[in-house]
Structures are given as C-alpha cells and as structure tokens.
Design an enzyme around this catalytic site. Structure first.
Site, PDB file in Angstrom:
ATOM      1  N   LYS A   1     -29.656 -14.495  -0.037  1.00  0.00           N
ATOM      2  CA  LYS A   1     -30.786 -14.650   0.875  1.00  0.00           C
ATOM      3  C   LYS A   1     -30.727 -13.573   1.952  1.00  0.00           C
ATOM      4  O   LYS A   1     -29.660 -13.169   2.389  1.00  0.00           O
ATOM      5  CB  LYS A   1     -30.752 -16.032   1.537  1.00  0.00           C
ATOM      6  CG  LYS A   1     -30.755 -17.198   0.551  1.00  0.00           C
ATOM      7  CD  LYS A   1     -30.542 -18.521   1.267  1.00  0.00           C
ATOM      8  CE  LYS A   1     -30.468 -19.671   0.278  1.00  0.00           C
ATOM      9  NZ  LYS A   1     -30.200 -20.966   0.951  1.00  0.00           N
TER      10      LYS A   1
ATOM     11  N   ASP B   1     -23.564 -15.180  -3.445  1.00  0.00           N
ATOM     12  CA  ASP B   1     -24.370 -14.909  -2.254  1.00  0.00           C
ATOM     13  C   ASP B   1     -24.381 -13.415  -1.955  1.00  0.00           C
ATOM     14  O   ASP B   1     -23.598 -12.639  -2.513  1.00  0.00           O
ATOM     15  CB  ASP B   1     -23.785 -15.640  -1.042  1.00  0.00           C
ATOM     16  CG  ASP B   1     -24.252 -17.081  -0.963  1.00  0.00           C
ATOM     17  OD1 ASP B   1     -25.179 -17.450  -1.704  1.00  0.00           O
ATOM     18  OD2 ASP B   1     -23.687 -17.844  -0.158  1.00  0.00           O
TER      19      ASP B   1
ATOM     20  N   THR C   1     -14.051 -18.004   7.799  1.00  0.00           N
ATOM     21  CA  THR C   1     -15.423 -17.983   8.298  1.00  0.00           C
ATOM     22  C   THR C   1     -15.698 -16.742   9.140  1.00  0.00           C
ATOM     23  O   THR C   1     -14.856 -16.304   9.932  1.00  0.00           O
ATOM     24  CB  THR C   1     -15.720 -19.237   9.131  1.00  0.00           C
ATOM     25  OG1 THR C   1     -17.035 -19.121   9.696  1.00  0.00           O
ATOM     26  CG2 THR C   1     -14.721 -19.433  10.260  1.00  0.00           C
TER      27      THR C   1
ATOM     28  N   GLY D   1     -19.673  -7.131   9.775  1.00  0.00           N
ATOM     29  CA  GLY D   1     -18.227  -7.244   9.949  1.00  0.00           C
ATOM     30  C   GLY D   1     -17.460  -6.951   8.686  1.00  0.00           C
ATOM     31  O   GLY D   1     -17.779  -7.479   7.621  1.00  0.00           O
TER      32      GLY D   1
ATOM     33  N   GLY E   1     -18.005 -16.231   3.840  1.00  0.00           N
ATOM     34  CA  GLY E   1     -17.421 -17.138   4.835  1.00  0.00           C
ATOM     35  C   GLY E   1     -16.803 -18.356   4.202  1.00  0.00           C
ATOM     36  O   GLY E   1     -16.082 -18.274   3.205  1.00  0.00           O
TER      37      GLY E   1
ATOM     38  N   MET F   1     -26.588 -15.586  12.086  1.00  0.00           N
ATOM     39  CA  MET F   1     -27.973 -15.403  11.607  1.00  0.00           C
ATOM     40  C   MET F   1     -28.974 -15.414  12.759  1.00  0.00           C
ATOM     41  O   MET F   1     -30.049 -16.000  12.658  1.00  0.00           O
ATOM     42  CB  MET F   1     -28.322 -16.515  10.594  1.00  0.00           C
ATOM     43  CG  MET F   1     -27.399 -16.570   9.395  1.00  0.00           C
ATOM     44  SD  MET F   1     -27.671 -18.000   8.339  1.00  0.00           S
ATOM     45  CE  MET F   1     -26.797 -19.281   9.253  1.00  0.00           C
TER      46      MET F   1
ATOM     47  N   PRO G   1     -15.445 -12.938   4.945  1.00  0.00           N
ATOM     48  CA  PRO G   1     -16.521 -12.119   5.520  1.00  0.00           C
ATOM     49  C   PRO G   1     -16.965 -10.943   4.663  1.00  0.00           C
ATOM     50  O   PRO G   1     -17.830 -10.176   5.082  1.00  0.00           O
ATOM     51  CB  PRO G   1     -15.899 -11.628   6.832  1.00  0.00           C
ATOM     52  CG  PRO G   1     -14.434 -11.587   6.552  1.00  0.00           C
ATOM     53  CD  PRO G   1     -14.159 -12.751   5.649  1.00  0.00           C
TER      54      PRO G   1
ATOM     55  N   PRO H   1      34.309 -31.790 -18.706  1.00  0.00           N
ATOM     56  CA  PRO H   1      35.250 -32.668 -17.996  1.00  0.00           C
ATOM     57  C   PRO H   1      34.746 -33.068 -16.610  1.00  0.00           C
ATOM     58  O   PRO H   1      34.965 -34.192 -16.161  1.00  0.00           O
ATOM     59  CB  PRO H   1      36.521 -31.824 -17.900  1.00  0.00           C
ATOM     60  CG  PRO H   1      36.388 -30.794 -18.968  1.00  0.00           C
ATOM     61  CD  PRO H   1      34.920 -30.507 -19.078  1.00  0.00           C
TER      62      PRO H   1
END
Length: 453
Positions: A269, A247, A330, A405, A301, A376, A224, A45
């Site tokens: 690397k 990596d 990062t 870190g 990162g 680096m 990190p 209704p």
C-alpha cells in the site's frame, strides 16, 4: 574418488544397543542413543555421574525405575527407551542380540576385544578409542526441523538440534559431517552448516508435495526493511515458503533469493492507494493455506504494530488454519534509532506513544517528558503539529521526520512543532517516514547540525 565410508542413517528406536564403557564419552553416546529411542545396555565396572543419571535402577521388587524424563515415544507404539547397567567388566557374549555396539572404555585392549566380537557377530561397532578399528563412525550432525510452529534447542553428542513441533507436517533435515575422521574439523563444519540452516540461508523449502490438506500461515515481521534486521526465525520461515504475500515496506530484497516457483503476491500500500483491500488479503492467505501451501505474510515492522496482523490471524483461525506470529523490529523504535534518536532518555522522556498520523493525536499525554511517535503521517504533518500544540505542548517542542529508515534515501529533517510543517515541505519530505516529537530529538546529530540548541 574412492572412499570406504558408506553414509547411512539407522533407525534404532526400540532396538537393543550395547555401550561398553562408563566414562564421559560413553555417557554422550548413550544420551544420543536414548534420544533416538534405543534400548541401551551399558557394560562397565563403574559409570560417571552423567551416565548414572540415565540409568534405569532396579527396585527390590524387580520393577524398573526409569530415570527422570524417560517416557514413551509419543504416538509411535515403540517401547520407551531404557538404559540398563551391568556393573562389571566386558566379557564374551555381552553383544548377543545387539543391533549396534559402541565401545569407549579407555583401554585399547578392551576396545579391540569388543570390536573383534562385534565383527564376528556381524554387528557394526563404533570404536571411540581407534576409529580405524571400528566398522562404523559417529559423524558430527546438524539437525533442523522445518515446517514446525515452535522451536527449541537441545544439546546432543557431536550434534546440534532444533527440535519439536506441533505441526504434523514438520520434517527434520539432518546433515552428517565426516571430515577425514577428524572430529574437531567435522564439528566446526557442522556448526557452520547448522548456523546457515537455522537462519534459512540454505534452501529449506520442501520440494516433494506434502500429503496434508491444510497448509500453514506465518505472519512474519520483517523489520524496517534492512535484511539484517529480520529475525532468524522469520528468515527461516521465508526460506520454507511456497507463497509469500508481501508488503511494500518489508525486506523485499530477500525475495530475490527464493526459488523461481515460489508464488509472490505484492499487496503493498502507498498513501491514498490501497490496491488490495484487507479483506482480499485475508482471503488470499486462507485460499493458499487451504490448498496445502506454506504461506508467509511478510510485513514491514511488526505484524501487531499497525500491521493488521490480528485481523489476519482471526481470518485464518476461523478456517482452522495453523498460524504462527513472528515478531519484528518495529519502525516506531528502530527508525528513530537509525538516526541517533532514542525514544526514551533519562531526564527527558519516561515513556512514548505510537500513533498513526490519521488518528486524533490531541488525546496523547501533553507532558514534556513523553515522546510521541507518528507513523504514516507525512501528509497530515501540519494538522498533527497543530493538534499537539492545541492539546498543551510547547510550540518549541523538537520534532524530527525520518524518511526511508535504513533505506537508500534515509534522511532526518528537524524543526519544532511550530516550524516542522514548513521545513518538511521545503525539504520535499515524502513517505515512508516516522515522525518523532519530544525532547529526545535533541540527542540526534541532525538537531545539533541544524544549530537548533
């Protein structure tokens, strides 16, 4: 264990469904049915505001005016979902032709009448007022779309969904929870499962091979190295991957949780040692994606902060491979933060520059209120410090070198531009490390502990 419940999924797009009732429960059920593409007929209704917003209103010329947001089901050929409303009480015959019935009138007598007619017509009926009197139940549902290249959430009745997708290979995983017909218990379990699906902590990887010829590539910033600092989106894509190209500095422990048949390619690397040139990494991504695999390029990162992610993106796009970029935390900002160093600080630093230790850093602003962050740069620390002094910075400018870190050998070594090379050499500082130059170093516990104030 004996159970009267038989779990079943229903494909109701384009099929008529009757909802009896006009309150909030009926509105939630109707919204979910419209989301599934059903042709919904509401019998009540009166209807509440939320339900009224879903109803297609008849115009004087007899045409149907669709509610805002209604549209065709893209690419399916199925008629667009429409909600019509019979503004009256339920009466016999209202369920004719329905594939499914929901009753939520708030009246036990009316709900029982609806359920009885549905039973006579052999139509399944969901009874919101008395689950035991119904022949179907609506579970709490968690949905997640995997293999998608974009994600957005939409709320639905007793469900949580992450939907969309521009990737044609995307598939939806649906988990339905019935908890002894205890809705709140089911919703809590659903929410816990949904959270695990969203973060990739449950196995999301497709097992049955796909049919499409071209796969996908996701450039995922892993942060990190701490597994808690990868994004939920990144972790979810990792759980779906067929191939991971990783990596050295990413959250590698997450790889231990992947299926045994996931291909893991290590292209890490180290300073002065690049076993896999960037061109070969690009070729690996293209090769696996063109073979129809879901590829994750897992980086430390952020992919676009000295991560050469742009080169990988271009290489994939040149071959027509869909690419998603997932930002990461990062190390330029997070690693200093791990040892109590902010990269900006009111009164001490109004900005910062991020460089690799291989660049001509003598060109960065020599202002005392500008922080310099070197990535680096351990092997060139003496040269970098001398270049900063030569460009106008005070030899007494504070410097911190933060090793590993968030890793097991995290350590902060502090000094000034005139002393840091000797201090770091004496301490045996080694890569990976982030170097911070500027007065913000004074905030760190290591600076105060060294008594350099």
């Amino acid at each position: 264990m004996n159970s009267e419940l038989y779990p079943l999924g229903l494909r109701i797009a384009g099929r008529p469904v009757v909802v009896v009732g006009g309150g909030p429960v009926a509105a939630r059920r109707t919204r979910s049915l419209v989301g599934a593409g059903a042709q919904v007929r509401v019998v009540a209704p009166e209807v509440c505001e939320d339900l009224a917003a879903l109803v297609a209103l008849p115009a004087p010329d007899g045409a149907t005016h669709l509610p805002d947001g209604a549209g065709p089901l893209a690419g399916s050929g199925t008629p667009r979902p429409v909600v019509t409303w019979d503004a009256r009480a339920f009466r016999p015959g209202d369920l004719e032709g329905a594939w499914l019935v929901h009753t939520a009138t708030g009246s036990a007598e009316v709900d029982a009448q609806v359920a009885a007619e549905a039973e006579a017509l052999r139509v399944f009926c969901v009874n919101a007022g008395d689950a035991e009197a119904g022949t179907a139940w609506v579970p709490a549902v968690a949905r997640v779309t995997v293999g998608d290249t974009a994600v957005g959430g939409t709320a639905a009745t007793a469900s949580s969904s992450a939907t969309v997708a521009s990737d044609a290979r995307a598939t939806e995983i649906t988990v339905a929870v019935n908890a002894g017909r205890d809705p709140r218990r089911a919703q809590r379990i659903r929410d816990a499962i949904d959270a695990l699906l969203a973060t990739g902590e449950l196995p999301l990887r497709q097992v049955r091979p796909g049919t499409d010829g071209v796969g996908t590539v996701a450039l995922v910033g892993g942060g990190p190295g701490d597994t808690g600092l990868i994004t939920a989106r990144g972790r979810r894509l990792l759980a779906q991957a067929d191939v991971v190209v990783t990596d050295r500095l990413g959250p590698r422990s997450l790889l231990d949780d992947l299926d045994d048949d996931v291909v893991i390619v290590d292209v890490g690397k180290t300073p002065g040692f690049h076993p896999v040139p960037q061109e070969e990494i690009n070729a690996l991504l293209v090769e696996h994606a063109l073979a129809g695999r879901r590829v994750v390029r897992l980086k430390g990162g952020d992919p676009y902060v000295f991560g050469r992610g742009g080169e990988e993106l271009i290489a994939c796009e040149e071959h027509g491979i869909p690419v998603e970029v997932v930002p990461g935390v990062t190390s330029a900002v997070s690693v200093p933060a791990a040892v109590g160093i902010p990269v900006t600080h009111r009164g001490w630093s109004r900005g910062f520059t991020v460089l690799t230790g291989h660049e001509d850093i003598g060109k960065v602003p020599a202002a005392a209120d500008h922080t310099v962050i070197l990535l680096m740069g351990v092997s060139r620390l003496r040269d970098s410090a001398a270049a900063l002094v030569a460009s106008g910075r005070s030899p007494r400018t504070p410097v911190a070198v933060v090793e590993d870190g968030y890793g097991p050998r995290q350590r902060s070594t502090v000094g000034t531009l005139e002393t840091i090379a000797d201090v770091a050499a004496a301490a045996g500082v080694r890569a990976p490390a982030v170097t911070v130059v500027g007065d913000v170093v004074r905030v760190s516990p290591a600076w105060r502990a060294a008594g350099l104030n």
